[in-house]
Motif scaffolding. Structure first.
Motif, PDB file in Angstrom:
ATOM      1  N   LYS A  59      -5.149   7.200 -18.959  1.00 21.70           N
ATOM      2  CA  LYS A  59      -4.975   5.753 -18.805  1.00 21.70           C
ATOM      3  C   LYS A  59      -4.018   5.438 -17.668  1.00 21.70           C
ATOM      4  O   LYS A  59      -4.276   4.536 -16.849  1.00 21.70           O
ATOM      5  CB  LYS A  59      -4.439   5.164 -20.113  1.00 21.70           C
ATOM      6  CG  LYS A  59      -4.324   3.664 -20.061  1.00 21.70           C
ATOM      7  CD  LYS A  59      -3.828   3.127 -21.388  1.00 21.70           C
ATOM      8  CE  LYS A  59      -3.706   1.600 -21.323  1.00 21.70           C
ATOM      9  NZ  LYS A  59      -3.242   1.030 -22.620  1.00 21.70           N
ATOM     10  N   GLY A 112      -4.664   4.398 -10.011  1.00 23.62           N
ATOM     11  CA  GLY A 112      -5.757   4.444  -9.046  1.00 23.62           C
ATOM     12  C   GLY A 112      -6.255   3.054  -8.690  1.00 23.62           C
ATOM     13  O   GLY A 112      -6.554   2.758  -7.528  1.00 23.62           O
ATOM     14  N   LYS A 113      -6.383   2.210  -9.745  1.00 19.08           N
ATOM     15  CA  LYS A 113      -6.813   0.834  -9.456  1.00 19.08           C
ATOM     16  C   LYS A 113      -5.799   0.098  -8.579  1.00 19.08           C
ATOM     17  O   LYS A 113      -6.156  -0.678  -7.688  1.00 19.08           O
ATOM     18  CB  LYS A 113      -7.001   0.088 -10.772  1.00 19.08           C
ATOM     19  CG  LYS A 113      -8.194   0.573 -11.580  1.00 19.08           C
ATOM     20  CD  LYS A 113      -8.313  -0.229 -12.876  1.00 19.08           C
ATOM     21  CE  LYS A 113      -9.519   0.230 -13.693  1.00 19.08           C
ATOM     22  NZ  LYS A 113      -9.688  -0.541 -14.937  1.00 19.08           N
ATOM     23  N   GLU A 114      -4.536   0.358  -8.829  1.00 15.27           N
ATOM     24  CA  GLU A 114      -3.490  -0.308  -8.037  1.00 15.27           C
ATOM     25  C   GLU A 114      -3.567   0.141  -6.587  1.00 15.27           C
ATOM     26  O   GLU A 114      -3.420  -0.687  -5.661  1.00 15.27           O
ATOM     27  CB  GLU A 114      -2.122   0.023  -8.629  1.00 15.27           C
ATOM     28  CG  GLU A 114      -0.974  -0.682  -7.905  1.00 15.27           C
ATOM     29  CD  GLU A 114       0.367  -0.355  -8.567  1.00 15.27           C
ATOM     30  OE1 GLU A 114       1.418  -0.709  -7.941  1.00 15.27           O
ATOM     31  OE2 GLU A 114       0.391   0.237  -9.655  1.00 15.27           O
ATOM     32  N   ALA A 139      -6.212   1.197  -5.019  1.00 14.79           N
ATOM     33  CA  ALA A 139      -7.428   0.627  -4.423  1.00 14.79           C
ATOM     34  C   ALA A 139      -7.223  -0.837  -4.058  1.00 14.79           C
ATOM     35  O   ALA A 139      -7.665  -1.300  -2.992  1.00 14.79           O
ATOM     36  CB  ALA A 139      -8.588   0.781  -5.404  1.00 14.79           C
ATOM     37  N   THR A 140      -6.574  -1.561  -4.950  1.00 16.25           N
ATOM     38  CA  THR A 140      -6.325  -2.986  -4.651  1.00 16.25           C
ATOM     39  C   THR A 140      -5.421  -3.144  -3.433  1.00 16.25           C
ATOM     40  O   THR A 140      -5.672  -3.991  -2.560  1.00 16.25           O
ATOM     41  CB  THR A 140      -5.668  -3.651  -5.862  1.00 16.25           C
ATOM     42  OG1 THR A 140      -6.535  -3.505  -7.017  1.00 16.25           O
ATOM     43  CG2 THR A 140      -5.412  -5.122  -5.610  1.00 16.25           C
ATOM     44  N   ARG A 149      -7.377  -2.274  -0.280  1.00 13.36           N
ATOM     45  CA  ARG A 149      -8.324  -3.337   0.087  1.00 13.36           C
ATOM     46  C   ARG A 149      -7.584  -4.522   0.722  1.00 13.36           C
ATOM     47  O   ARG A 149      -8.032  -5.105   1.710  1.00 13.36           O
ATOM     48  CB  ARG A 149      -9.089  -3.791  -1.158  1.00 13.36           C
ATOM     49  CG  ARG A 149     -10.184  -4.804  -0.827  1.00 13.36           C
ATOM     50  CD  ARG A 149     -10.893  -5.289  -2.093  1.00 13.36           C
ATOM     51  NE  ARG A 149     -11.535  -4.164  -2.792  1.00 13.36           N
ATOM     52  CZ  ARG A 149     -11.124  -3.669  -3.954  1.00 13.36           C
ATOM     53  NH1 ARG A 149     -10.038  -4.196  -4.535  1.00 13.36           N
ATOM     54  NH2 ARG A 149     -11.755  -2.676  -4.533  1.00 13.36           N
ATOM     55  N   SER A 182       2.265   1.758  -3.576  1.00  7.98           N
ATOM     56  CA  SER A 182       1.257   2.222  -4.544  1.00  7.98           C
ATOM     57  C   SER A 182       0.913   3.690  -4.298  1.00  7.98           C
ATOM     58  O   SER A 182       0.723   4.475  -5.252  1.00  7.98           O
ATOM     59  CB  SER A 182       0.001   1.344  -4.462  1.00  7.98           C
ATOM     60  OG  SER A 182      -0.586   1.430  -3.166  1.00  7.98           O
ATOM     61  N   TYR A 240       1.333   6.740  -6.815  1.00 10.06           N
ATOM     62  CA  TYR A 240       0.196   7.602  -7.128  1.00 10.06           C
ATOM     63  C   TYR A 240       0.531   9.070  -6.854  1.00 10.06           C
ATOM     64  O   TYR A 240       0.130   9.975  -7.594  1.00 10.06           O
ATOM     65  CB  TYR A 240      -1.020   7.159  -6.309  1.00 10.06           C
ATOM     66  CG  TYR A 240      -2.245   7.996  -6.550  1.00 10.06           C
ATOM     67  CD1 TYR A 240      -3.041   7.817  -7.697  1.00 10.06           C
ATOM     68  CD2 TYR A 240      -2.621   8.994  -5.634  1.00 10.06           C
ATOM     69  CE1 TYR A 240      -4.163   8.613  -7.896  1.00 10.06           C
ATOM     70  CE2 TYR A 240      -3.737   9.783  -5.837  1.00 10.06           C
ATOM     71  CZ  TYR A 240      -4.499   9.577  -6.969  1.00 10.06           C
ATOM     72  OH  TYR A 240      -5.615  10.362  -7.198  1.00 10.06           O
ATOM     73  N   THR A 270      -5.702   6.111 -14.386  1.00  7.14           N
ATOM     74  CA  THR A 270      -6.689   5.088 -14.037  1.00  7.14           C
ATOM     75  C   THR A 270      -6.002   3.838 -13.508  1.00  7.14           C
ATOM     76  O   THR A 270      -6.429   3.240 -12.516  1.00  7.14           O
ATOM     77  CB  THR A 270      -7.520   4.730 -15.270  1.00  7.14           C
ATOM     78  OG1 THR A 270      -8.168   5.927 -15.767  1.00  7.14           O
ATOM     79  CG2 THR A 270      -8.569   3.696 -14.927  1.00  7.14           C
ATOM     80  N   ASP A 271      -4.906   3.403 -14.138  1.00  7.07           N
ATOM     81  CA  ASP A 271      -4.191   2.189 -13.694  1.00  7.07           C
ATOM     82  C   ASP A 271      -3.602   2.380 -12.297  1.00  7.07           C
ATOM     83  O   ASP A 271      -3.683   1.459 -11.449  1.00  7.07           O
ATOM     84  CB  ASP A 271      -3.067   1.855 -14.673  1.00  7.07           C
ATOM     85  CG  ASP A 271      -3.612   1.431 -16.036  1.00  7.07           C
ATOM     86  OD1 ASP A 271      -4.789   1.005 -16.060  1.00  7.07           O
ATOM     87  OD2 ASP A 271      -2.838   1.479 -17.011  1.00  7.07           O
ATOM     88  N   HIS A 284       0.837  -1.204   0.000  1.00  7.20           N
ATOM     89  CA  HIS A 284       0.000   0.000   0.000  1.00  7.20           C
ATOM     90  C   HIS A 284       0.871   1.253   0.000  1.00  7.20           C
ATOM     91  O   HIS A 284       0.580   2.236  -0.708  1.00  7.20           O
ATOM     92  CB  HIS A 284      -0.933  -0.023   1.215  1.00  7.20           C
ATOM     93  CG  HIS A 284      -1.793   1.198   1.331  1.00  7.20           C
ATOM     94  ND1 HIS A 284      -1.507   2.257   2.186  1.00  7.20           N
ATOM     95  CD2 HIS A 284      -2.949   1.596   0.666  1.00  7.20           C
ATOM     96  CE1 HIS A 284      -2.409   3.197   2.067  1.00  7.20           C
ATOM     97  NE2 HIS A 284      -3.327   2.816   1.137  1.00  7.20           N
TER      98      HIS A 284
END
Length: 662
Positions: free
Chosen positions: A158, A164-166, A168-169, A172, A143, A147, A161-162, A140
């Motif tokens: 793009k 951000g997804k990383e 979030a994963t 989580r 990432s 970010y 977005t990638d 975390h």
């Protein structure tokens, strides 16, 4: 049950510093719990191991109790009660071993196993979740760092977005691992308390079960048995205390004795000597030859048994035979500048063993005891009374005289014997059928003389004036004028033992009795010095010659020798009786005892031959027949003429003056 501290699951997602600080407290508590659990497990495993060892120990104890009966105790008398008691205890220990084995199994299942499961399951789970939470937190953080580095301008949708997804994963994943980790830490607070109490519950139940079964098994039937065993032990304790008191009193009495008992030679001047011993025991030093000129002394324990001298080294079970004492002779000797030495000589005249006592008293008592045993007194019905009687007779008969001149001033041998007396003594005397009593042969209290003549130098001063002594020890021309004309001339090496007056010369028993009294007197008075001389036997005289100066020490006319004999057992002892004229006109009889290097029979044969030569000297034919009867050696040479002493074997050498081929 009081409340426990918990981590709030709602704060897991925020992961604030406060939450992290509280988490570190829980982690520290988990680490402490892990260390304590490991130590507790070691202690419980030690208890379980001790219980297993108790099972093995009780099993071994039972076997050892049964093995007492099989031990060959040298002092096992009266152990029957102990053996039966130990057999019963062995059965009890076997039953206890069954209970101990069952208790060990319960401890393994209810005490050791739960704590192992807590450590392997709960503590290991917390440790694993901690590692997963750390990995998720690291992902975390990476990432978020990626970010955060996105630029403001020329933004690429793009890429944004990638990233951000990383993020979030990773967030989580961190949230999930933190929730699981927080839940495990919260549950550990409850499981910790359970894990600490469950093993001890199992331990307590196991012990209670063990004692209950043991009580049911032994309480009823063991009370009377243990009571009887306690009474037996108490009686033994009373006997031990009584015996200890006796030993204490005896020890004080023994330690309160005079210090002289510890001193080897405390009373040198006038020791209290028991001369009537027929058995003796004690430590002596034994002389052993280790080479031609080297010797060693060994301290051993000696004791007499019947007619034997036995020796038993320290630590040996039994003694061994050292010397047969029957008919042997014992005498004090000088040996290697040591005190209190004595020598035992065998009946055949061979030198036996040399022993050293630790004191004058022990030395003389050993000599007296061996002398009594050699007479075979121990075979009589009352040996002690016989020993007392014989020693009283010996003490009355021995008053040593050291000067030959004090006993008789005129020692000229008589030459006026009747022919009938000579004829009775032509051969070596033999024992008569009836043995006269000792009082009939020698008067009680007769003194014994241990020096036959004065020393050679004193003899020269008194009898030869200022005549010169030949420094080479050669015989002077006038020393032995009769030797040139003598048909017989034989020389023997002898040592003078003693002489004494006797009452008769009609039997050889007078010589044997004189030998006994002389040897007994030497042993009693501790006289070991003997003068060595050369005994020359000619057809006219018996002459004692100093071996160094060749001076004549004593001279006996052969016609005055009325009796002569060798000892029946100790062949080296020889003696003869001489008639001596007195100033009153009467004649006295004296016996002279010698020890020779060769057999005494040879000396007796030479004396007898000399007396026969005197008888036949007037008849040439009879003299020739006599010379023809002289035995020849194996190489065909005459013996007994001009013999000289042979120091190599102690026997006379062959004739060199009148030898002839057969």
């Amino acid at each position: 049950m009081p409340a426990v501290d918990k981590l709030l699951l709602e704060e897991a997602l925020q992961d604030s510093p406060q939450t992290r600080s509280l988490l570190s407290v829980f982690e520290e508590d988990a680490g402490t719990l892990t260390d304590y659990t490991n130590q507790l497990l070691q202690a419980m495993q030690r208890v379980y191991g001790a219980q297993n060892e108790m099972c093995l120990a009780t099993q071994q104890l039972s076997k050892q109790l049964l093995a007492y009966e099989k031990q060959n105790f040298a002092l096992g008398k009266g152990d029957e009660e102990v053996i039966s008691t130990l057999h019963y205890f062995s059965k009890v220990v076997d039953e206890l071993n069954v209970l101990h084995t069952e208790l060990a199994k319960q401890l393994a299942d209810t005490m050791v196993l739960p704590i192992i499961q807590f450590r392997e399951k709960d503590l290991t789970e917390v440790s694993t979740l901690k590692d997963l939470f750390g990995l998720a937190s690291s992902e975390h953080d990476l990432s978020m760092a990626k970010y955060s580095r996105l630029p403001k301008k020329k933004e690429n949708e793009k890429v944004k977005t990638d990233v951000g997804k990383e993020v979030a994963t990773a967030r989580r994943k961190q949230h999930l691992s933190s929730l699981q980790y927080y839940c495990a830490l919260n549950a550990l607070q409850y499981r910790k308390r359970m894990a600490m109490m469950e093993p001890m519950i199992g331990f307590a139940h196991g012990q209670i079960n063990f004692f209950q079964k043991g009580s049911e098994m032994f309480s009823k039937r063991m009370d009377s048995f243990l009571s009887s065993v306690a009474d037996m032990v108490q009686s033994i304790q009373v006997e031990l205390e009584a015996e200890s008191e006796k030993m204490r009193v005896s020890q004080q009495e023994l330690l309160s004795t005079d210090e002289s008992v510890y001193t080897p030679d405390s009373d040198v001047t006038a020791p209290q000597i028991n001369r009537n011993l027929i058995q003796k025991a004690g430590y002596l030093n034994l002389r052993n030859k280790t080479g031609l000129v080297t010797t060693t002394w060994e301290r051993l324990y000696f004791f007499t048994q019947g007619g034997n001298l036995m020796c038993q080294p320290r630590g040996a079970v039994a003694g061994g035979l050292i010397q047969d004492l029957d008919n042997c002779s014992v005498m004090a000797v000088d040996c290697e500048d040591r005190r209190y030495c004595f020598q035992i000589t065998t009946p055949n005249g061979k030198s036996g063993i040399i022993l050293q006592a630790e004191s004058r008293k022990e030395n003389e008592e050993w000599i007296c005891a061996i002398n009594n045993i050699s007479r075979q007194i121990y075979l009589t019905d009352n040996p002690e009374a016989v020993a007392i009687k014989l020693n009283q007779t010996a003490l009355q008969a021995v008053t040593p005289i050291t000067s030959f001149g004090k006993k008789q001033e005129s020692s000229c041998p008589s030459q006026n014997l009747k022919n009938s007396e000579m004829e009775n003594d032509k051969t070596v005397p033999k024992a008569t059928t009836t043995v006269p009593e000792a009082e009939e042969l020698i008067a009680p209290g007769t003194p014994i003389q241990f020096d036959i003549v004065l020393p050679a130098t004193e003899f020269l001063d008194q009898n030869r004036g200022s005549r010169r002594i030949n420094p080479f020890g050669e015989t002077e021309d006038e020393s032995f004028p009769e030797a040139e004309d003598s048909l017989l001339q034989q020389m023997f090496i002898v040592r003078f033992l003693g002489s004494m007056a006797v009452k008769t010369d009609s039997t050889a028993e007078v010589i044997y009795e004189a030998m006994r009294q002389v040897l007994a007197a030497r042993a009693i008075h501790n006289i070991f010095r003997m003068t060595e001389s050369h005994l020359m036997v000619t057809s006219q005289t018996l002459r004692l010659i100093d071996p160094q100066t060749q001076v004549s020490r004593a001279n006996f006319e052969l016609t005055s020798v009325t009796q002569f004999a060798a000892h029946q057992e100790n062949k080296r002892l020889v003696g003869f009786v001489v008639r001596v004229p007195e100033s009153t006109g009467e004649e006295s009889l004296s016996t002279y005892i010698f020890e020779s290097n060769s057999e005494g029979e040879k000396i007796c044969y030479a004396i007898n031959l000399g007396k026969e030569i005197i008888e036949v000297q007037k008849d040439p034919e009879a003299l020739a027949q006599l010379m023809l009867s002289i035995p020849l050696t194996s190489d065909g040479k005459y013996v007994l003429l001009n013999d000289q002493p042979d120091d190599s074997d102690g026997s006379p050498s062959e004739s060199r003056g009148a030898e002839s081929e057969a």
